[in-house]
Design a protein around this motif. Structure first.
Motif: not given
Length: 640
Positions: A399, A562, A393-394, A365, A390-391, A397, A566, A367, A558-559
């Motif tokens: 905003k 996807k 950003r996911d 991970d 958007e991917a 992690g 990802y 993030s 987590k997603f």
């Protein structure tokens, strides 16, 4: 008002970019921006950030992947300094900013340099560090000098050597007061280095505006930073070192531990074809003698003891002017990390044999390394290849607001040709395929003027192509010199090779063979005729190893829905787009791209590629490629 923009004219959309950044920073928001190659992102983000940062006293941390990218920021700060007051300094590792002969001789990497530097200072064995106290007036002078002019590391090194002062500490002292600090990702992605860095600057996270350049690299760099590897060879050396220092308990523990690994290796790899296997964290401690001799508490105590005596061993070796490594300490540090994340789902523990037998602790991970972003005033992530935003950003992690700027490449200056009869899919690879691919490469290199890049999906594919002797044929029949990227080349060796490759743009031209996702297909600027075209061989999908499968499973959890996209698909498509982007550094530059893999014509691949690639994409065979390339390069001047 663009008071920190030093150039007379703006490129298309630059003012919009600058205003976007300015508003995000004023509002304390994060921003993820995709802007094409040649846009002028570096100067634009600085021009947007600096007015607010300087007026209110925020410190800008500008992070990049390579030294070349970092130097580029200093170049722009020097230009800004001519129109506005700004200070900036570039951080490198302690090894790069050290004058001590012991570290230059014996410290092979940044981590060892940091550890050794700490010991040398503790022992009072570094005159350059000691001089900081004895020459306070000179230190103050040199710091003020560099605050007046943004400086490259070699400039700080040169002046520090004249005054016999520690260049790293001089850089740090300049950094305390500078508006902008330029550094590698490692300074903020590595939790331990980040904390030491923050402490040395005396700032809080809320005081920072952080810029991530070439941000498509951030997820992989974050994973790498959080991961670790311990070879069996290091354990063997640790046993010998423990014996030399009379550490019988450590020697006994490590000897039993190594025997357990040998048994585990035979058990797990006997009927397993992969070069790595996932294992439970406690599995490495399940040798019967370890279980009988060491309780979980005993294990923790001996591992902590190994870390402690590692420091003592390093200090002893420094005193004796020997290489300052401690294998015992290294094993202790790894096993402490290994156990500390034992119950976490965002890590996988592996037994690997690809580069020699080793234990690997692999983070899943990215993030986790970026959680500090939630505490900074504002963070900006920018690159030419972040779509879908958007991917990204996911995955990181964070905003953030999202913005994508349109392409700069003029339609008439770009052509993308995709061979519809070849692919590097695993089941299709064969000597015949590599010979067919070599034909495509040979004909493209003949037609494309001056310099050409050939970037492959992997080193395995690169070796398959080179086995056809295409490099010899190009030199003998086309007259272009061939350069081949080496996987294990040092940064200086690779930089020298690329510089020589570029120099041939003023002669008969040259061909650079490398890999997608490598240091020469990303982050390098090739201007003029330094790369008029690229040939991209395959799509750089990762091998479906246990670590890749674990990444997919983790992202899927987590997603939902996807995970594979990802963790497997999107990273490869971004590397392909990055390599393609080497040919266009401005809207006026003309460049051709040949992709040797029919899968790029599939809709699930095309949707992740930049608009300008999709708009100019054509399906070809070898004869048709030759016709279209000739027609493209005959239509006016190269525009470069």
């Amino acid at each position: 008002m663009l008071e920190y923009f030093p150039y007379q004219s703006l490129r298309p959309h630059q003012e919009e970019f600058i205003n976007l950044v300015r508003e995000a920073v004023k509002s304390g928001n994060n921003l993820i921006v995709e802007a094409p190659t040649g846009f002028g992102k570096t100067i634009s983000v600085l021009a947007g950030v600096l007015p607010y940062a300087i007026s209110l006293g925020y410190k800008v941390i500008y992070l990049a992947r390579t030294h070349k990218q970092m130097d580029r920021v200093i170049e722009e700060l020097k230009a800004i300094r001519k129109v506005g007051k700004v200070s900036g300094v570039e951080f490198r590792s302690r090894k790069d900013l050290c004058l001590h002969k012991y570290i230059q001789t014996f410290a092979p990497d940044a981590y060892t340099s940091m550890v050794v530097c700490k010991s040398l200072r503790k022992l009072g064995k570094c005159k350059f560090y000691e001089n900081l106290r004895e020459k306070k007036d000179r230190v103050k002078e040199i710091v003020e000098f560099f605050l007046e002019r943004p400086s490259f590391p070699w400039e700080v090194l040169e002046y520090s050597e004249l005054l016999e002062l520690c260049p790293y500490e001089v850089t740090r002292k300049v950094g305390e007061k500078a508006n902008v600090i330029v550094a590698s990702y490692l300074y903020m992605l590595n939790p331990w280095i980040r904390q030491a860095f923050m402490d040395s600057l005396g700032v809080d996270y809320s005081d920072l505006i952080v810029i991530f350049d070439e941000a498509h690299n951030v997820p992989d760099q974050a994973i790498s930073t959080l991961s670790d590897r311990l070879s069996v060879r290091t354990i063997e050396r640790a046993i010998k070192e423990a014996h030399e220092y009379g550490e019988d308990d450590v020697e006994n523990f490590l000897s039993i531990f190594l025997k357990g690994l040998e048994i585990l290796y035979r058990k797990r790899f006997e009927n397993y074809e992969s070069f790595e296997v996932p294992i439970r964290p406690q599995e490495v401690f399940e040798h019967p003698m370890l279980v009988l001799s060491y309780s979980p508490r005993d294990l923790t105590e001996i591992i902590n003891y190994m870390v402690e005596i590692g420091d003592a061993i390093r200090e002893d070796k420094i005193e004796r002017n020997l290489p300052p490594r401690s294998y015992v300490g290294r094993v202790g540090e790894f096993l402490w990390n290994w156990l500390s994340v034992g119950d976490r789902e965002d890590y996988i523990h592996l037994f690997s044999k690809e580069r020699g037998l080793a234990l690997e602790l692999v983070a899943l991970d990215p993030s986790v390394a970026l959680d500090f972003v939630n505490e900074v005033h504002s963070a900006i992530f920018m690159s030419g290849t972040l779509s879908p935003l958007e991917a990204f950003r996911d995955i990181v992690g964070v905003k953030a607001e999202l913005k994508k700027f349109p392409r700069m490449v003029k339609r008439e200056n770009a052509i993308v040709l995709v061979a519809r009869d070849v692919s590097t899919r695993g089941e299709e690879r064969s000597p015949n395929l590599y010979r067919k691919i070599a034909e495509y490469i040979f004909e493209a290199v003949k037609i494309i003027p001056k310099n050409v890049g050939v970037f492959t999906a992997s080193y395995e594919v690169l070796e398959g192509i080179i086995s056809t002797n295409i490099h010899i044929k190009i030199e003998e029949e086309v007259g272009k010199k061939v350069f081949i990227e080496k996987k294990d080349a040092s940064s200086s060796e690779n930089d020298a090779m690329v510089a020589e490759f570029k120099s041939h743009a003023k002669k008969n031209g040259a061909v650079l063979f490398g890999v997608m996702g490598g240091r020469n297909s990303e982050g390098q600027d090739y201007s003029g005729d330094e790369m008029n075209g690229v040939v991209l061989v395959g799509i750089p999908y990762a091998r479906p190893t246990p670590r890749v499968q674990a990444q997919i499973r983790y992202f899927e959890k987590k997603f939902p829905g996807k995970g594979r996209y990802y963790g497997y698909v999107l990273p490869a498509h971004r590397k392909l787009a990055q390599a393609a982007g080497r040919v266009h550094r401005s809207a006026e530059e003309k460049g051709s791209i040949v992709i040797l893999d029919y899968r790029v014509l599939w809709s699930n691949v095309k949707k992740d590629l930049p608009d300008w690639m999709i708009e100019t994409m054509k399906s070809v065979t070898l004869p048709l490629m030759k016709i279209k390339l000739r027609r493209f390069w005959r239509s006016g001047e190269s525009g470069r």
